[in-house]
Design an enzyme around this catalytic site. Structure first.
Site, PDB file in Angstrom:
ATOM      1  N   ARG A  56       5.376   2.351   6.834  1.00  0.00           N
ATOM      2  CA  ARG A  56       4.242   1.551   7.244  1.00  0.00           C
ATOM      3  C   ARG A  56       2.978   2.588   7.745  1.00  0.00           C
ATOM      4  O   ARG A  56       3.369   3.353   8.643  1.00  0.00           O
ATOM      5  CB  ARG A  56       4.523   0.371   7.848  1.00  0.00           C
ATOM      6  CG  ARG A  56       5.192  -0.566   7.147  1.00  0.00           C
ATOM      7  CD  ARG A  56       4.296  -1.191   5.954  1.00  0.00           C
ATOM      8  NE  ARG A  56       5.036  -2.502   5.315  1.00  0.00           N
ATOM      9  CZ  ARG A  56       5.714  -2.248   4.199  1.00  0.00           C
ATOM     10  NH1 ARG A  56       5.833  -0.904   3.707  1.00  0.00           N
ATOM     11  NH2 ARG A  56       6.169  -3.246   3.323  1.00  0.00           N
TER      12      ARG A  56
ATOM     13  N   GLU B 242      -5.289  -0.049   3.734  1.00  0.00           N
ATOM     14  CA  GLU B 242      -5.000   0.130   2.679  1.00  0.00           C
ATOM     15  C   GLU B 242      -5.833  -0.709   1.546  1.00  0.00           C
ATOM     16  O   GLU B 242      -5.814  -1.792   1.939  1.00  0.00           O
ATOM     17  CB  GLU B 242      -3.596   0.104   2.086  1.00  0.00           C
ATOM     18  CG  GLU B 242      -2.758   0.920   2.814  1.00  0.00           C
ATOM     19  CD  GLU B 242      -1.339   0.688   2.674  1.00  0.00           C
ATOM     20  OE1 GLU B 242      -0.794  -0.188   1.657  1.00  0.00           O
ATOM     21  OE2 GLU B 242      -0.438   1.653   3.038  1.00  0.00           O
TER      22      GLU B 242
ATOM     23  N   HIS C 188       0.538   4.179  -1.682  1.00  0.00           N
ATOM     24  CA  HIS C 188       1.635   3.367  -1.397  1.00  0.00           C
ATOM     25  C   HIS C 188       2.290   2.934  -2.770  1.00  0.00           C
ATOM     26  O   HIS C 188       2.566   1.561  -3.322  1.00  0.00           O
ATOM     27  CB  HIS C 188       1.044   1.861  -0.919  1.00  0.00           C
ATOM     28  CG  HIS C 188       2.119   1.109  -0.274  1.00  0.00           C
ATOM     29  ND1 HIS C 188       1.839   0.309   1.028  1.00  0.00           N
ATOM     30  CD2 HIS C 188       3.541   0.969  -0.396  1.00  0.00           C
ATOM     31  CE1 HIS C 188       3.192  -0.346   1.358  1.00  0.00           C
ATOM     32  NE2 HIS C 188       4.012   0.160   0.563  1.00  0.00           N
TER      33      HIS C 188
HETATM   34  P1  NAD Z   1      15.956  -0.319   7.082  1.00  0.00           P
HETATM   35  O1  NAD Z   1      15.925  -1.464   7.749  1.00  0.00           O
HETATM   36  O2  NAD Z   1      17.308  -0.154   6.191  1.00  0.00           O
HETATM   37  O3  NAD Z   1      15.973   0.995   8.053  1.00  0.00           O
HETATM   38  C1  NAD Z   1      14.966   1.332   9.150  1.00  0.00           C
HETATM   39  C2  NAD Z   1      15.768   2.003  10.254  1.00  0.00           C
HETATM   40  O4  NAD Z   1      14.820   2.020  11.375  1.00  0.00           O
HETATM   41  C3  NAD Z   1      17.038   1.296  10.545  1.00  0.00           C
HETATM   42  O5  NAD Z   1      18.086   2.292  10.864  1.00  0.00           O
HETATM   43  C4  NAD Z   1      16.263   0.777  12.245  1.00  0.00           C
HETATM   44  O6  NAD Z   1      17.609   1.017  13.247  1.00  0.00           O
HETATM   45  C5  NAD Z   1      15.288   1.895  12.477  1.00  0.00           C
HETATM   46  N1  NAD Z   1      14.262   1.533  13.643  1.00  0.00           N
HETATM   47  C6  NAD Z   1      14.071   0.298  14.016  1.00  0.00           C
HETATM   48  N2  NAD Z   1      13.364   0.530  15.011  1.00  0.00           N
HETATM   49  C7  NAD Z   1      13.188   1.819  15.331  1.00  0.00           C
HETATM   50  C8  NAD Z   1      12.604   2.808  16.654  1.00  0.00           C
HETATM   51  N3  NAD Z   1      11.941   1.965  17.193  1.00  0.00           N
HETATM   52  N4  NAD Z   1      12.609   3.938  16.295  1.00  0.00           N
HETATM   53  C9  NAD Z   1      13.442   4.509  15.403  1.00  0.00           C
HETATM   54  N5  NAD Z   1      14.118   4.024  14.739  1.00  0.00           N
HETATM   55  C10 NAD Z   1      14.017   2.541  14.510  1.00  0.00           C
HETATM   56  O7  NAD Z   1      14.572   0.002   6.164  1.00  0.00           O
HETATM   57  P2  NAD Z   1      14.487   1.025   4.954  1.00  0.00           P
HETATM   58  O8  NAD Z   1      14.927   0.168   3.728  1.00  0.00           O
HETATM   59  O9  NAD Z   1      15.121   2.449   5.063  1.00  0.00           O
HETATM   60  O10 NAD Z   1      12.762   0.997   4.899  1.00  0.00           O
HETATM   61  C11 NAD Z   1      12.256   1.917   5.853  1.00  0.00           C
HETATM   62  C12 NAD Z   1      10.720   1.623   5.849  1.00  0.00           C
HETATM   63  O11 NAD Z   1      10.263   2.069   4.474  1.00  0.00           O
HETATM   64  C13 NAD Z   1      10.224   0.404   6.212  1.00  0.00           C
HETATM   65  O12 NAD Z   1       9.239   0.276   6.944  1.00  0.00           O
HETATM   66  C14 NAD Z   1       9.783  -0.241   4.786  1.00  0.00           C
HETATM   67  O13 NAD Z   1       8.725  -1.131   4.789  1.00  0.00           O
HETATM   68  C15 NAD Z   1       9.217   1.051   4.039  1.00  0.00           C
HETATM   69  N6  NAD Z   1       9.179   1.033   2.675  1.00  0.00           N
HETATM   70  C16 NAD Z   1       7.986   1.680   2.134  1.00  0.00           C
HETATM   71  C17 NAD Z   1       8.005   1.776   0.647  1.00  0.00           C
HETATM   72  C18 NAD Z   1       6.724   2.376   0.092  1.00  0.00           C
HETATM   73  O14 NAD Z   1       6.502   1.989  -1.149  1.00  0.00           O
HETATM   74  N7  NAD Z   1       6.097   3.254   0.609  1.00  0.00           N
HETATM   75  C19 NAD Z   1       8.970   1.007  -0.186  1.00  0.00           C
HETATM   76  C20 NAD Z   1       9.995   0.335   0.384  1.00  0.00           C
HETATM   77  C21 NAD Z   1      10.178   0.603   1.985  1.00  0.00           C
END
Ligand code: NAD
Length: 332
Positions: free
Chosen positions: A237, A266, A285
């Site tokens: 994000r 965005e 994105h």
């Molecule tokens: P997920 O919930 O599986 O993984 C997120 C990880 O971040 C978890 O392991 C959690 O423990 C960790 N985390 C939480 N707080 C933290 C902190 N303060 N410091 C370090 N680590 C921390 O999520 P995911 O499916 O792997 O998605 C990750 C990111 O990707 C999210 O922000 C999601 O919105 C984004 N995303 C973006 C797109 C895109 O098109 N760009 C698409 C899908 C997801």
């Protein structure tokens, strides 16, 4: 009375996947006009469940949904929903956590490789009629294998990226306060503290959710800890990275480059300094996108609504604390 699913906003070409799931159950789909507050209010007033893509679902919007049992977010991130306000109102919030893990992890890896190999620079030069010698590029390119990738947030996407990186000979470090050393090791990463990751990594890729703890997690002080030629990748994000500080670090030559899919605002504002920083690749994105991921996302989101209509809990509830006071009195 038919169960009503209101879609607050969407930019999809069709709603066929949603229709295929919801129509056979007699669920009525209403698309709200998110630009006209009156029409949006009228649509939300009849919502038994809400599907939401991009518009913020804040406390004010939640007050406009007196019947709503569940808000389902089209996507992984649910930072656009005021989850506390939804919980207070007894509304469960669900996301679709696993529709595009491979797409996002590969997009992050692609950004990393394209920036590392200076593809955009060479492409521009060749189109201009130039034919630069490889070693003329500054700073010079070093062999990928043996370099270190630091993954911030070792969840689904972070782990998938670690899996793609290891066969390339990258050492993988991870920072994630909610993951055990053993789980990181199983994903092929060494769990370290945040400062160690920042100091030792040649590439830093962000994969956390956006919340108050992760807003500007990679800010000015953190960027200063990084190696001079390090590359930042962000597909999580936008606000996880302080993009003004990042642009300043790139402009001052304190970083090697950046590959970004997400931004604090965005679309990226016309005057944002990242538009003109060196060795920076920007995508709008789209890391999540493939035809298959889109189909899975839309079908899975609709299936969550179908579960609610049947009196079941959604598969992926992000506010489980709502259970005791949820309007949805589910069987499970
Ligand atoms: P997920 O919930 O599986 O993984 C997120 C990880 O971040 C978890 O392991 C959690 O423990 C960790 N985390 C939480 N707080 C933290 C902190 N303060 N410091 C370090 N680590 C921390 O999520 P995911 O499916 O792997 O998605 C990750 C990111 O990707 C999210 O922000 C999601 O919105 C984004 N995303 C973006 C797109 C895109 O098109 N760009 C698409 C899908 C997801």
């Amino acid at each position: 009375m038919a169960f009503v699913c209101v879609i607050t906003d969407h930019n999809y070409a069709s709603l066929d996947p949603e229709e295929r799931v919801l129509r056979p159950l007699g669920i009525r789909i209403v698309v709200a006009d998110s630009k006209d507050p009156e029409r949006r209010r009228a649509a939300l007033a009849q919502a038994d469940a809400v599907l939401s893509q991009l518009v913020p679902i804040d406390a004010g919007v939640i007050r406009e949904m007196p019947r709503c049992l569940a808000i389902v977010r089209y996507g992984v991130g649910f930072d656009s929903v005021d989850v506390a306000a939804a919980t207070d109102a007894g509304i469960c919030v669900a996301n679709v956590p696993d529709y595009g893990t491979q797409e996002v992890a590969l997009h992050a890896l692609t950004l990393l490789l394209v920036v590392h190999r200076r593809i955009a620079h060479y492409d521009v030069e060749v189109r201009r009629g130039g034919w630069p010698r490889g070693p003329e590029v500054r700073p010079p390119i070093h062999r990928l294998s043996g370099r270190t990738l630091g993954i911030i947030g070792l969840g689904r996407i972070g782990k998938a990226l670690a899996g793609y990186a290891a066969p390339l000979g990258l050492h993988v470090l991870a920072y994630d306060p909610y993951v055990t050393r053993g789980a990181a090791m199983n994903a092929g990463a060494v769990l370290v503290d945040y400062q160690t990751l920042l100091r030792q990594s040649d590439f830093v890729s962000c994969h956390t959710p956006l919340n108050e703890a992760t807003r500007h997690l990679l800010g000015e002080p953190e960027l200063r800890l990084m190696k001079r030629d390090a590359i930042v990748v962000n597909t999580s994000r936008g606000p996880v990275v302080d993009t003004i500080a990042l642009a300043a670090a790139l402009r001052d030559g304190r970083l090697g480059g950046a590959g970004l899919d997400v931004f604090e605002d965005e679309p990226l504002p016309a005057d944002h300094p990242l538009r003109s920083t060196a060795n920076t690749i920007l995508t709008p994105h789209v890391a999540w996108y493939s035809e298959e991921a889109q189909e899975t996302l839309k079908r899975s989101a609709a299936e969550e609504v179908a579960r609610v209509a049947r009196g079941e809990w959604p598969r992926s509830v992000v506010n489980p604390e709502v259970r005791s006071k949820a309007r949805l009195r589910a069987r499970a």
